[in-house]
Write an enzyme that holds these catalytic residues in place. Sequence first.
Site, PDB file in Angstrom:
ATOM      1  N   CYS A 171       0.732  -1.141  -0.156  1.00  0.00           N
ATOM      2  CA  CYS A 171       0.040   0.036   0.004  1.00  0.00           C
ATOM      3  C   CYS A 171       0.822   1.212   0.072  1.00  0.00           C
ATOM      4  O   CYS A 171       0.143   2.358  -0.137  1.00  0.00           O
ATOM      5  CB  CYS A 171      -1.044  -0.073   1.313  1.00  0.00           C
ATOM      6  SG  CYS A 171      -1.963  -1.311   1.364  1.00  0.00           S
ATOM      7  N   HIS A 311      -3.341   7.764   6.285  1.00  0.00           N
ATOM      8  CA  HIS A 311      -3.521   6.591   5.497  1.00  0.00           C
ATOM      9  C   HIS A 311      -4.872   6.058   6.077  1.00  0.00           C
ATOM     10  O   HIS A 311      -5.488   5.467   4.897  1.00  0.00           O
ATOM     11  CB  HIS A 311      -2.384   5.425   6.114  1.00  0.00           C
ATOM     12  CG  HIS A 311      -2.364   4.154   5.436  1.00  0.00           C
ATOM     13  ND1 HIS A 311      -2.184   4.204   4.222  1.00  0.00           N
ATOM     14  CD2 HIS A 311      -2.373   2.987   5.807  1.00  0.00           C
ATOM     15  CE1 HIS A 311      -2.374   2.625   3.924  1.00  0.00           C
ATOM     16  NE2 HIS A 311      -2.299   2.025   4.733  1.00  0.00           N
ATOM     17  N   GLU A 322      -2.070   5.086  13.811  1.00  0.00           N
ATOM     18  CA  GLU A 322      -1.647   6.295  13.174  1.00  0.00           C
ATOM     19  C   GLU A 322      -1.844   7.567  13.666  1.00  0.00           C
ATOM     20  O   GLU A 322      -1.037   8.658  13.856  1.00  0.00           O
ATOM     21  CB  GLU A 322      -2.328   6.407  11.664  1.00  0.00           C
ATOM     22  CG  GLU A 322      -1.857   7.474  10.978  1.00  0.00           C
ATOM     23  CD  GLU A 322      -2.291   7.678   9.516  1.00  0.00           C
ATOM     24  OE1 GLU A 322      -1.863   8.396   8.571  1.00  0.00           O
ATOM     25  OE2 GLU A 322      -3.292   6.755   9.310  1.00  0.00           O
ATOM     26  N   LYS A 343     -10.153   7.703   2.008  1.00  0.00           N
ATOM     27  CA  LYS A 343     -10.573   6.455   2.042  1.00  0.00           C
ATOM     28  C   LYS A 343     -11.834   6.120   2.307  1.00  0.00           C
ATOM     29  O   LYS A 343     -12.546   5.030   2.014  1.00  0.00           O
ATOM     30  CB  LYS A 343      -9.695   5.391   2.636  1.00  0.00           C
ATOM     31  CG  LYS A 343      -8.209   5.139   2.024  1.00  0.00           C
ATOM     32  CD  LYS A 343      -7.280   4.194   2.806  1.00  0.00           C
ATOM     33  CE  LYS A 343      -5.962   3.948   2.230  1.00  0.00           C
ATOM     34  NZ  LYS A 343      -5.067   5.164   2.549  1.00  0.00           N
ATOM     35  N   HIS A 348     -10.127   1.568  -0.286  1.00  0.00           N
ATOM     36  CA  HIS A 348      -8.519   1.433  -0.282  1.00  0.00           C
ATOM     37  C   HIS A 348      -7.813   0.841  -1.530  1.00  0.00           C
ATOM     38  O   HIS A 348      -8.234  -0.305  -1.846  1.00  0.00           O
ATOM     39  CB  HIS A 348      -7.989   0.657   0.872  1.00  0.00           C
ATOM     40  CG  HIS A 348      -6.687   0.765   1.220  1.00  0.00           C
ATOM     41  ND1 HIS A 348      -5.684   1.165   0.345  1.00  0.00           N
ATOM     42  CD2 HIS A 348      -5.862   0.021   2.073  1.00  0.00           C
ATOM     43  CE1 HIS A 348      -4.496   1.119   0.888  1.00  0.00           C
ATOM     44  NE2 HIS A 348      -4.566   0.231   2.012  1.00  0.00           N
ATOM     45  N   PHE A 407       1.633  -3.599   3.905  1.00  0.00           N
ATOM     46  CA  PHE A 407       2.115  -4.703   4.457  1.00  0.00           C
ATOM     47  C   PHE A 407       3.778  -5.044   4.493  1.00  0.00           C
ATOM     48  O   PHE A 407       4.245  -4.391   3.442  1.00  0.00           O
ATOM     49  CB  PHE A 407       1.338  -5.847   3.566  1.00  0.00           C
ATOM     50  CG  PHE A 407       0.016  -6.187   4.110  1.00  0.00           C
ATOM     51  CD1 PHE A 407      -0.874  -5.339   4.846  1.00  0.00           C
ATOM     52  CD2 PHE A 407      -0.861  -7.178   3.426  1.00  0.00           C
ATOM     53  CE1 PHE A 407      -1.949  -5.784   5.240  1.00  0.00           C
ATOM     54  CE2 PHE A 407      -2.131  -7.333   3.916  1.00  0.00           C
ATOM     55  CZ  PHE A 407      -2.701  -6.582   4.589  1.00  0.00           C
TER      56      PHE A 407
END
Length: 421
Positions: A171, A311, A322, A343, A348, A407
Amino acid sequence: MPAASRTIVPRRVAVTGLGLVTPLGLGVRANWEALLAGRSGVRTITRFDVALYATRIAGEVPGFDPQAFIDRKEARKMDLFIQFALAAADLAVEDASIPRSLLESERCGVYVGSGIGGIGSIEDTHRVLLEKGPSRVSPFFLVQTIINEAAGQISIRFRAKGPNSATATACATSSHSIGDSFRLIARGDADIMLAGGAEAPITPLSVAGFSNMRAISERNDEPERASRPFDARRDGFVIAEGAGILVLEELGAALKRGARIYAELTGYGMSGDAYHVAAPAPDGDGAVRVMRAALADAGVEASEVGFINAHGTSTPFNDKVETLAIKKVFGEHAARVGVSSTKSMTGHLLGATGAVEAAYTALCLRHQMMTPTINYEYPDPDCDLDYVPNSPRRAEFRYGLTNSFGFGGTNGSLLLKRWED
């Protein structure tokens, strides 16, 4: 005698074109209008039969016709993620009003990645192999699916002979693509870069995999309300597809040709969590270091940042971590920063999300508007910042930061500055 050392003065980099293919629509206007309206692009999946799936929703690109951008015969040789990439590149180049002569050059490069590439074509071709045998596998299978073929096809289309590369950092992919392109221009290795990412992950295997990880939302009866970053009742991210491509140019050359400048790209940070294959470090260490790296790269104090495109995936753990990281980086100033997760509207887009959100951040700077985090209804005591809930907000700010965490613990942050003539 040793060769004399050479001091490289970094060149400044402007964002002059935006190409957007997202669940909110195609192009800058459609996306910006949807963002300001707080409109979600999440719907019930139409790509395949989802009756047996725990998750039956996604952010599909509405009304996408590849033949509007690609010859029909050629489009059949491309996975959907490559089609999205070419469409976004066309839109970005058109938006930048950049002469073809500047693209057909060794000084123009392409850096476009993907998180999982041509997974749809892999699934389809595997079925052909099992049902009809190896002789029926398409000779175009490999070039349909390899991640760097998106960058390759864009390079061929525009005859861009400069740096040509692709990254696959989950991502964080397209944030890294943009950041690396920023550095190529800054150090003089290119004058123009088409940078970003593309993703087409709404496939049976991909959705099943994310669903069985318990990573994606199962709010199937309310698709438009499913992505709810920082909300106490969030239950996972919403998988989405599309592409984002930015035209980056050396600032002096952009000014000389009279280009419209959305924003200046001023800082880039990278970091690794070194913690887990999928989860962020609980103390936010990687997120803290990547934001600080972007600020340090630009020589900007945290107190100068007015907006963060987070994010903000809508997963319980990510949003909490976050938030903690932002507090550590910004201290008391964190309470005064507008923190938005787009998002909540797009879902996403995995490897494409960083570029889409960098484009949105540039638009926010240009228009001096903060995009909302929609579906924010129930405050979470662990997420206690100003998330610009549910409605856009006019505000004055010079710097906007955008975060991407992937990831494998890979992180990227980009810092953009409002363009002031």
